[in-house]
Design an enzyme around this catalytic site. Structure first.
Site, PDB file in Angstrom:
ATOM      1  N   ASP A 166       0.847  -1.194   0.000  1.00 30.91           N
ATOM      2  CA  ASP A 166       0.000   0.000   0.000  1.00 30.91           C
ATOM      3  C   ASP A 166       0.880   1.242   0.000  1.00 30.91           C
ATOM      4  O   ASP A 166       2.081   1.187   0.256  1.00 30.91           O
ATOM      5  CB  ASP A 166      -0.992  -0.003   1.170  1.00 30.91           C
ATOM      6  CG  ASP A 166      -0.306   0.114   2.513  1.00 30.91           C
ATOM      7  OD1 ASP A 166       0.923   0.325   2.561  1.00 30.91           O
ATOM      8  OD2 ASP A 166      -0.985  -0.003   3.545  1.00 30.91           O
ATOM      9  N   ILE A 167       0.253   2.382  -0.337  1.00 30.85           N
ATOM     10  CA  ILE A 167       0.975   3.647  -0.426  1.00 30.85           C
ATOM     11  C   ILE A 167       1.204   4.178   0.979  1.00 30.85           C
ATOM     12  O   ILE A 167       0.277   4.243   1.795  1.00 30.85           O
ATOM     13  CB  ILE A 167       0.170   4.662  -1.265  1.00 30.85           C
ATOM     14  CG1 ILE A 167      -0.074   4.087  -2.678  1.00 30.85           C
ATOM     15  CG2 ILE A 167       0.887   5.991  -1.346  1.00 30.85           C
ATOM     16  CD1 ILE A 167      -1.004   4.925  -3.532  1.00 30.85           C
ATOM     17  N   GLU A 180      -5.973   2.195  -0.211  1.00 30.69           N
ATOM     18  CA  GLU A 180      -4.695   2.430  -0.869  1.00 30.69           C
ATOM     19  C   GLU A 180      -3.874   1.158  -0.930  1.00 30.69           C
ATOM     20  O   GLU A 180      -2.665   1.185  -1.120  1.00 30.69           O
ATOM     21  CB  GLU A 180      -3.912   3.513  -0.109  1.00 30.69           C
ATOM     22  CG  GLU A 180      -3.344   3.090   1.245  1.00 30.69           C
ATOM     23  CD  GLU A 180      -4.335   3.265   2.379  1.00 30.69           C
ATOM     24  OE1 GLU A 180      -5.535   3.414   2.079  1.00 30.69           O
ATOM     25  OE2 GLU A 180      -3.909   3.246   3.548  1.00 30.69           O
TER      26      GLU A 180
END
Length: 615
Positions: free
Chosen positions: A487-488, A530
């Protein structure tokens, strides 16, 4: 909660492994039997539980047998070591007592003492010192420090007595009184009980460990005491013979007291020998009766008569030592025969214990190997085929491509089951062809239902469906299955700083990087806000990690421009969980493992890849 469950399972498996560590063959085979424990097949789980229980029971019983055999061997070895110390101490006692012969000769000689007499005394002392050194060497281990200190204390006492005797030997004969001579003799006599006390603990250990020890060892100790009293009897004449005078009433009393102790020891030895049947010991006893109790005591009786009826004794201490000491050798010979027999019994007991231990070890190893082979064969020939048949039937029932059906290698009912499954598989394949046209008609609708509207990637539900399909179709041509979760980093901060529209741009940019980084056959999805997931089949876990690292680097290099013209950079954290074809049953844990690795990457500072291979 996941971490605690995993830790509990790990501790439980480690406990089983540690119990079974002594069974080499089972230790090699057991991991292959335990691999399917996590698979949702109750038959295999029950088999593994049964196998572990049987191996545990056999391990406990074999461990008890091994422990008993080892304890018996250890006790025999300790008894052998203790007996060596006892025998060495008895020899030291003998040589310490034997020093009194040349000592008496030196004390009874006129000054200057002849060199031959002094040489005999030096040789006797050197012999004693060598035996003391050998005894100390037997107690050189760190745990014998107390025993060694005790022996050193006795050695110092012996050295003090020798110095006193050397002083008496050098004293002018007209200044050397009878009392001084007796004190010199007594100083050496007092050393022997010290040696006797030092062997008590080891003698007790031998008697506790050996069935024949009490009778044989007690007889040997009685003979050793008889040897000491015989030497003391000869030394009792030293004051009178050394001063060339008649025996006093006190000296006559000492002689009678020692003779009484000798008679007592003789009676004890005769009583014990009456119940002990051994030809060598009986012959040695007969020689002792003839040589010492016959010739030796008769000679001392003559010396006593000579020293009692004349005002000046004509017998010298050197003459007594030369004639009487060899006659005492019969006592030593009798004692050594008993000690030799005792040593033979101890060695035989120790050898028997060693043989029993070796047989127990071999039998245990064979039992463990036979049991492990039986369990492996049963699992290979019965459990695994039926588990495979269950998976094939389940795949056919669910419309999935079933695993390859074995064409040979099985017999009887098992082979008949696989023959029936081939027929079922062909019928299922025909039905699947009929359904293919319908599937193509609904493919477009399915695609729309599976796609994330923002990024154009698969959504979570579609990803999970693809995961199950890939797992069912997985074969050994692609030996490694990898699940990548990432994920970011700090995505909420991007939304808060640049706005949600900029966050959407970031998600689209990452999605585009995924499309250009991952291969066409890899499954890429957005599974959360995300969070993204990738499922791929690779040649090795390293290949999956390299692809994840390549995507991470491209995300780091990517610059996103917000709607208001501000440019910002991105980073991402990755968790890569892999499973090999040989561990296919463990694939169900990929999601959990990858999630844990992603969490670990976050904890370790983000913008990194964490990887683990299951199995």
């Amino acid at each position: 909660m996941k971490c605690r469950t995993n830790c509990s399972n790990s501790v439980r498996r480690a406990g089983i492994y540690s119990i079974l560590r002594g069974f080499d063959f089972a230790w090699i085979c057991l991991p292959s039997m335990l691999r399917p424990a996590a698979a949702p097949k109750s038959l295999e789980r029950h088999f593994v539980a049964l196998a572990a229980g049987v191996l545990l029971l056999v391990g406990v019983l074999a461990g008890i047998l091994l422990f008993q055999s080892w304890r018996s061997y250890s006790a025999a070895s300790e008894a052998r070591q203790a007996f060596g110390s006892v025998r060495a101490t008895i020899r030291v006692m003998e040589f310490t007592s034997a020093e009194r012969g040349p000592m008496n000769a030196a004390l009874g000689s006129a000054l200057p003492v002849p060199d031959s007499v002094l040489a005999n005394l030096g040789a006797a002392r050197a012999g004693t010192d060598r035996l003391v050194d050998a005894l100390l060497a037997l107690h050189s281990a760190p745990e014998d420090e107390g025993k060694r200190a005790e022996l050193e204390r006795i050695r110092r006492a012996l050295a003090d007595a020798r110095r006193e005797i050397d002083t008496r030997i050098a004293t002018p004969r007209d200044a050397l009184s009878s009392q001084m001579l007796w004190e010199s003799v007594s100083a050496m006599v007092r050393i022997v009980p010290m040696w006797q006390a030092s062997l008590a603990a080891n003698a007790g250990l031998v008697m506790r460990s050996e069935a024949n020890a009490p009778s044989l060892l007690s007889l040997a100790l009685l003979a050793s005491e008889l040897r000491e009293q015989a030497g003391l009897l000869g030394s009792t004449f030293t004051p009178a013979l050394g001063r060339h005078r008649k025996l006093t009433a006190e000296e006559q009393f000492r002689i009678e007291r020692v003779l009484g102790r000798i008679d007592e020891l003789r009676a004890l030895i005769d009583g014990r020998m009456a119940s002990y049947r051994d030809a060598r010991a009986s012959d040695a006893q007969a020689r002792m009766e003839r040589r010492y109790f016959g010739e030796g005591l008769a000679y001392l009786a003559w010396v006593r008569e000579e020293a009692s009826r004349q005002s000046e004794a004509s017998v010298t201490t050197q003459a007594v030592a030369t004639t009487y000491v060899p006659l005492m050798g019969a006592i030593t010979e009798f004692r050594d025969v008993l000690l030799d027999e005792m040593e033979r019994h101890i060695d035989a007991h120790r050898a028997g214990a060693a043989r029993l231990l070796a047989v127990t070890l071999a039998a245990t190893a064979l039992l463990a190997a036979a049991l492990a082979v039986a369990l492996v064969q049963f699992r290979t020939r019965v459990i695994q085929p039926f588990a495979l048949a269950t998976r094939i039937i389940s795949a056919i029932a669910n419309g999935l491509a079933p695993a390859r059906i074995p064409s040979g290698g099985h017999h009887g009912e098992v082979q008949e089951v696989f023959n029936a499954l081939r027929v079922l598989k062909r019928n299922a394949a025909a039905q699947m062809r009929l359904q293919a046209e319908r599937d193509r008609l609904i493919e477009d609708l399915a695609h729309m239902a599976e796609t994330d509207y923002l990024t154009g990637l698969l959504n979570r539900r579609a990803f999970e469906t693809r995961f199950q399909a890939i797992r069912a179709l997985w074969d050994e041509n692609r030996p490694m299955l990898a699940l990548v979760l990432f994920d970011i980093d700090h995505f909420k901060s991007i939304n808060d700083t640049h706005g949600h529209a900029s966050g959407d741009l970031a998600l689209k940019a990452v999605a585009e990087l995924c499309r250009t980084t991952w291969r066409q056959q890899d499954v890429v999805a957005r599974v959360g806000g995300e969070e993204f997931a990738v499922l791929c089949r690779t040649r090795s876990a390293q290949q999956a990690v390299e692809m994840a690292e390549r995507l991470r680097a491209r995300i780091c290099a990517c610059a996103v421009t917000s709607e208001n013209g501000v440019t910002f950079n991105l980073t991402a954290s990755f968790g890569v969980a892999c499973v090999s074809w040989s561990q296919a049953e463990s694939a169900s844990g990929l999601f959990r493992a990858a999630d844990e690795l992603l969490y670990l990457a976050k904890l370790n500072g983000r913008n990194q890849v964490q990887q683990r291979t299951l199995g």
